[in-house]
Scaffold this motif. Sequence first.
Motif, mmCIF file in Angstrom:
data_model
loop_
_atom_site.group_PDB
_atom_site.id
_atom_site.type_symbol
_atom_site.label_atom_id
_atom_site.label_comp_id
_atom_site.label_asym_id
_atom_site.label_seq_id
_atom_site.Cartn_x
_atom_site.Cartn_y
_atom_site.Cartn_z
ATOM 1 N N ILE A 132 -21.292 16.579 89.934
ATOM 2 C CA ILE A 132 -21.739 17.157 88.833
ATOM 3 C C ILE A 132 -23.002 17.586 88.856
ATOM 4 O O ILE A 132 -23.938 16.897 88.825
ATOM 5 N N ALA A 139 -18.895 21.552 88.510
ATOM 6 C CA ALA A 139 -18.328 20.274 88.799
ATOM 7 C C ALA A 139 -17.122 20.681 89.539
ATOM 8 O O ALA A 139 -16.505 21.763 89.211
ATOM 9 N N LEU A 176 -20.042 20.980 80.548
ATOM 10 C CA LEU A 176 -20.063 21.817 81.878
ATOM 11 C C LEU A 176 -19.672 23.258 81.425
ATOM 12 O O LEU A 176 -18.963 23.683 80.488
#
Length: 347
Positions: A132, A139, A176
């Motif tokens: 990550i 990721a 993300l």
Amino acid sequence: MSADEVNSVEQGTQATESRTLPSSLVIPGIKGEMVQLRPATLDDLPLMDELQAYHNASSITGKDAQAERALVHTWVSRSVAWERGLSPEESGVGDPESRRTIAWSVLADSNPDDDDVDDRTKVIGMIFLIDIDSWAKSARIQVMLGRDYRGRGYSRDAMPRVMTYGFAPEPAGLGLHRIWVAVPEKNTRSLSVYQSLGFIKEGTSRHALWDDANQRYQDQIVFGTLVDEYDPIRSLDVFGMHLIEDNPGVKEALAAREHSLAMEVNDSRSKREAREAANDRLSNDLASLIGGDSAEEKAAASKTSTKNDGRGYNWPNSNNGDEDRNAKRSERAWWRNLVNRSRGGNE
């Protein structure tokens, strides 16, 4: 969602975005319809051997069983260390880039509250968010199931829910921007699953992996998807699964999805208004060349000689409204219509 609400969501997202990961993380449990996910523990690692999770690893991940086993042990150790608030150096395995990993054990059980059975007996594999990268907001996702549990749809239940959590804005999720996978070319089953989830092929690493079974090199295919491309509802629906609203990140993902749809609607409305404005300007320009007693009559006259060409503009290039539909195309040309109307009659 109004324009003010859209702006509020954008400002809120920008305000909470961070380029650093927290020093500790409470890894959430995630519910599925076929499986349950809970944080993996070091005690779960022997179960992966019992499940023969590393069988045929070279065909599934492109690595040999020994290397795959070492990676899984590393990923779980890093995940447990993050839960405990330990630094990557204190995890026992280290990480030179100080990236983090989350490991969940996959349990084949739809009732996680059943205390009569040790949940370790229900473990059928693991799922990971690996490396990550808080700076790039990226990721890699990977699923490893026991030999007897592959091809039954468990990964299709687990993966979209993990991705929803990964893409959800902080603190509900990891915030993300990109999730990606790397798959051996011969693992056609996984390639199909990732494409169904909305992953897009980003590239091919030629001869990057060794196919031990066939004693030859094979390509590695890289797939990725971005936060504004991922649809949490569609990704489950394509496999006949349903959204579970109390899962981590789901409410935020739905809000982001609504925000995205609102932006599309606003963009579509703006484009439509621009087309209409351009169309009006075209009509007025044509009307200036056509005889008539008023600007309104000129515009109306020009519009009767136009036809939508499929791109949002009314080009006067057909006999739209003419009685003689069999007239030659040249006789219906827009410049002939202009000449005829300016002369007040036909040729």
